[in-house]
Design a protein around this motif. Structure first.
Motif, short mmCIF file in Angstrom:
data_model
loop_
_atom_site.label_atom_id
_atom_site.label_comp_id
_atom_site.label_asym_id
_atom_site.label_seq_id
_atom_site.Cartn_x
_atom_site.Cartn_y
_atom_site.Cartn_z
N ALA A 1 2.92 9.21 1.00
CA ALA A 1 1.63 9.36 0.82
C ALA A 1 1.47 10.56 -0.48
O ALA A 1 0.56 10.23 -1.11
N ASP A 2 2.08 11.63 -0.23
CA ASP A 2 1.95 12.74 -1.11
C ASP A 2 2.31 11.97 -2.54
O ASP A 2 1.81 12.24 -3.56
N ALA A 3 3.56 11.27 -2.79
CA ALA A 3 3.76 10.90 -3.99
C ALA A 3 2.72 9.82 -4.59
O ALA A 3 2.63 9.81 -5.81
N GLY A 4 2.02 9.04 -3.71
CA GLY A 4 0.85 8.32 -4.18
C GLY A 4 -0.01 9.05 -4.66
O GLY A 4 -0.77 8.77 -5.63
N ILE A 5 -0.29 10.27 -3.91
CA ILE A 5 -1.53 11.08 -4.60
C ILE A 5 -1.24 11.78 -5.81
O ILE A 5 -1.93 11.73 -6.61
N VAL A 6 -0.14 12.31 -5.96
CA VAL A 6 0.34 12.66 -7.37
C VAL A 6 0.13 11.70 -8.35
O VAL A 6 -0.46 11.95 -9.54
N ALA A 7 0.66 10.40 -8.16
CA ALA A 7 0.66 9.41 -9.20
C ALA A 7 -0.87 9.03 -9.66
O ALA A 7 -1.11 8.89 -10.49
N ARG A 8 -1.70 8.98 -8.63
CA ARG A 8 -3.23 8.55 -8.94
C ARG A 8 -3.68 9.82 -9.47
O ARG A 8 -4.40 9.52 -10.49
N ARG A 9 -3.38 10.92 -9.15
CA ARG A 9 -4.02 12.28 -9.92
C ARG A 9 -3.64 12.22 -11.25
O ARG A 9 -4.31 12.40 -12.25
N ASP A 10 -2.18 12.14 -11.64
CA ASP A 10 -2.02 11.98 -13.12
C ASP A 10 -2.58 11.01 -13.62
O ASP A 10 -2.68 11.05 -14.93
N LYS A 11 -2.73 9.63 -13.16
CA LYS A 11 -3.33 8.37 -13.80
C LYS A 11 -4.60 8.96 -14.04
O LYS A 11 -5.12 8.64 -15.13
N LEU A 12 -5.59 9.53 -13.32
CA LEU A 12 -6.92 9.79 -13.54
C LEU A 12 -7.07 10.93 -14.82
O LEU A 12 -7.80 10.76 -15.39
#
Length: 133
Positions: A111-122
């Motif tokens: 879940a943390d990896a997904g949060i980082v990926a989403r934050r970077d994409k945004l």
């Protein structure tokens, strides 16, 4: 009183008192704990608006814990559990304690990896919008 020294100024994330109050760079653990509190409030007040992580049946309630709208593994590979409806709040408090105690950390890594990926994409999307065409 001790005299001021600039080394006393530290980021909020390193503060013992305010570390969970940064408002930025939230992790799966803090998101999940906030979500559990919200789900308990939604369960107590069925007319309140909000996305629910639970489904109430005749005598039982199905629970799914979510981060970034993705279910996390609760028991083994299972992402949902069932509890007698009258024990919903106790079950949610149990999971909150397990999360605080670090017992669910392995499930939160993804879940943390997904949060980082989403934050970077945004961030990238925002930067791209600022660039002249």
């Amino acid at each position: 009183m001790v005299a001021f020294n600039p080394s006393m100024i530290v980021p909020v994330a390193k503060s013992a008192e305010f570390a969970s109050d940064t408002g930025q760079e939230r992790n799966a653990k803090s998101i999940l704990l906030d979500g559990i509190t919200k789900q308990i409030a939604l369960f107590k007040n069925p007319s309140e608006n909000g996305r629910r992580w639970f489904t109430i049946g005749k005598t039982e309630t199905k629970i799914t814990l979510r981060v970034n709208n993705q279910p996390i593994k609760i028991v083994g590979d299972e992402t949902s559990v069932v509890v007698p409806s009258e024990h919903f709040e106790a079950a949610m408090n149990h999971y909150a304690k397990e999360i605080r105690d670090g017992k669910m950390d392995p499930a939160l890594v993804e879940a943390d990896a997904g949060i980082v990926a989403r934050r970077d994409k945004l961030r990238k999307t925002r930067e791209d919008k600022k660039k002249p065409a």
